[in-house]
Design a protein around this motif. Structure first.
Motif, PDB file in Angstrom:
ATOM      1  N   PHE A 121       0.853  -1.181   0.000  1.00  0.00           N
ATOM      2  CA  PHE A 121       0.000   0.000   0.000  1.00  0.00           C
ATOM      3  C   PHE A 121       0.897   1.241   0.000  1.00  0.00           C
ATOM      4  O   PHE A 121       1.815   1.336   0.821  1.00  0.00           O
ATOM      5  CB  PHE A 121      -0.902  -0.016   1.239  1.00  0.00           C
ATOM      6  N   ILE A 123       1.258   5.338   0.236  1.00  0.00           N
ATOM      7  CA  ILE A 123       0.566   6.555   0.691  1.00  0.00           C
ATOM      8  C   ILE A 123       1.483   7.767   0.551  1.00  0.00           C
ATOM      9  O   ILE A 123       2.711   7.635   0.531  1.00  0.00           O
ATOM     10  CB  ILE A 123       0.087   6.439   2.170  1.00  0.00           C
ATOM     11  N   TYR A 164       2.815  -4.565   3.334  1.00  0.00           N
ATOM     12  CA  TYR A 164       3.819  -3.506   3.436  1.00  0.00           C
ATOM     13  C   TYR A 164       3.188  -2.150   3.167  1.00  0.00           C
ATOM     14  O   TYR A 164       2.217  -2.038   2.408  1.00  0.00           O
ATOM     15  CB  TYR A 164       4.944  -3.726   2.403  1.00  0.00           C
ATOM     16  N   LEU A 165       3.759  -1.153   3.788  1.00  0.00           N
ATOM     17  CA  LEU A 165       3.277   0.202   3.655  1.00  0.00           C
ATOM     18  C   LEU A 165       4.455   1.092   3.266  1.00  0.00           C
ATOM     19  O   LEU A 165       5.434   1.194   3.998  1.00  0.00           O
ATOM     20  CB  LEU A 165       2.710   0.627   5.015  1.00  0.00           C
ATOM     21  N   ILE A 166       4.344   1.716   2.074  1.00  0.00           N
ATOM     22  CA  ILE A 166       5.402   2.609   1.610  1.00  0.00           C
ATOM     23  C   ILE A 166       4.889   4.037   1.667  1.00  0.00           C
ATOM     24  O   ILE A 166       3.812   4.332   1.149  1.00  0.00           O
ATOM     25  CB  ILE A 166       5.811   2.270   0.156  1.00  0.00           C
ATOM     26  N   VAL A 167       5.666   4.911   2.304  1.00  0.00           N
ATOM     27  CA  VAL A 167       5.341   6.332   2.288  1.00  0.00           C
ATOM     28  C   VAL A 167       6.113   6.971   1.137  1.00  0.00           C
ATOM     29  O   VAL A 167       7.342   7.012   1.157  1.00  0.00           O
ATOM     30  CB  VAL A 167       5.715   7.008   3.618  1.00  0.00           C
TER      31      VAL A 167
END
Lengths: 197, 197
Positions: A121, A123, A164-167
Motif C-alpha cells: 500500500f 501513501i 507492506y506500507l510505503i510512504v
C-alpha cells in the motif's frame, strides 16, 4: 530450479504516486511485468487484444467468474474487468514478478485466492501533501479533490491487511523500498527450503 | 514517532561468510549495532566490560536465566553466555537494528522469546564450495573440515524455521540481500498502521 516470480499487488490513493514508484523500480528490469486484465468492454481504436486487455464477451466473463478463473474482478459502467489467474500463473512460473495495480476491494479478493501474493500500500507523506499533489495535477475540480481526499481516508481505514506500507515522500526512496520488498520476498526461507536439501 | 529497530538474528555454517556479509551490509550505517552478550567467564587482557561482553558472576547469570532476562543462553566450557534482553530492548527502542550472530539453538530460543525478531540463515552456494572455503582458510585439519561439513548438514536440517535464506555466492550480492531484508522488514504494514491514522 527455476524460481517462481511473485505477484505484487499495489494500491493506494489517487495522487500517492503508485505508478511513478513502480515504474522507477522496474525500469530496466526484465523480471517484471504488469498483469493484463480481461474485460467485456469493446476495444477502443488502437487497443490490441492481449496488450491493453484481453477482450472477451460477457458469456466467457461470467464463466470465468463462476469457474474461479479470476483472481479478482469488478464491474465498472456495466462492463466486467478482472485479473485472469492463467495469465498470472503463467508469468509467475516463468520467473516473472507480476505487478497488479488495483483497488482495495480487488486486493482483498487476491489475498483470499492467492495468499502468497505480496500486498503493498502506497501513501503520500500526509493528507496535506496529497491535497497539494492533486491540486498541482490541475485535472480535478476542488470538489473532486475533496472527494478524493475523503476516499483516501476511507481507504486508509480498510488497508490494514496489506503486507507492506510505503510512504512516497521521495519517489526514488519509495522505489528503493519497493525493490527491497520484492528482493526480500524472494529470499523467504519457506520458498527456498530446497536449498537446504 | 521514533521507529523501533529490528532484532536480526544471523546464523549459518562456519565458512558461509556470515560476518563478511553483515559487515559489508552495515558498514557506514549508523542504525546498526551488534548485540553484546553477558558471560560468566573472566575478562581477558584488553577486554572491556560492556564492549566485548558484559562480565557477570555466576549468581547474577543464573538469576538472569531464571528471571527470563536472557533472549537466549548456552554454556561453553563451563561458562555461561547469553543475550541480555535489556540491552537489545534498549537499542531497539533507540531505533537501532541489533544484529545477533548465534547458532541455531540460540535462534530457536530468540524466536520463542521475541517472535518479531528477523531470522536470517546464510549458506554457501554448495557443500563443495564450503569445503573449498574451509580448505582455503587453512586453519582446520582435514578431519576438522569433515566435521564442519557434517555439522553444516545437520544445521541445514534444522534451519527450516528461519525467515530468510541468503546464498552467499557473491558477498556484495549477499550483503545487498541482507540490506533488502532489513529495509523490507521496516516497511511491514503491521508495524506502521499508525501511518494510516
Amino acid at each position: 530450479m527455476q524460481e517462481k516470480g511473485r505477484l505484487i499487488v499495489i494500491s493506494g490513493p489517487s495522487g500517492a504516486g503508485k505508478s511513478t514508484v513502480v515504474f522507477k523500480a522496474i525500469r530496466d528490469r526484465q523480471d517484471f511485468c504488469f498483469s493484463t486484465s480481461v474485460t467485456t468492454r469493446a476495444p477502443r481504436p488502437g487497443e490490441v487484444d492481449g496488450r491493453e486487455y484481453f477482450f472477451i464477451d460477457r458469456e466467457r466473463y461470467d464463466q470465468m467468474v463462476l469457474q474461479d478463473e479470476l483472481l479478482e474482478h469488478a464491474e465498472y459502467v456495466s462492463n466486467g474487468y478482472g485479473t485472469p489467474r492463467f495469465f498470472v500463473e503463467q508469468k509467475l512460473s516463468e520467473g516473472m514478478n507480476v505487478v497488479l495495480d488495483i483497488e482495495i476491494q480487488g486486493a482483498r479478493q487476491v489475498r483470499e485466492k492467492m495468499p502468497e501474493a505480496v500486498l503493498v500500500f502506497v501513501i503520500p507523506p500526509s493528507m496535506e501533501e496529497l491535497r497539494r499533489r492533486l491540486v498541482g495535477r490541475g485535472t480535478d475540480s476542488p470538489e473532486a479533490i475533496e472527494g478524493r481526499l475523503l476516499r483516501a481516508r476511507e481507504e486508509y481505514a480498510e488497508a490494514d491487511f496489506y503486507d507492506y506500507l510505503i510512504v512516497n515522500d521521495d519517489a526514488d526512496e519509495a522505489a528503493a523500498d519497493f525493490s527491497a520488498i520484492v528482493r526480500a520476498e524472494h529470499l523467504r526461507a519457506q520458498d527456498r527450503l530446497y536449498l537446504l536439501k
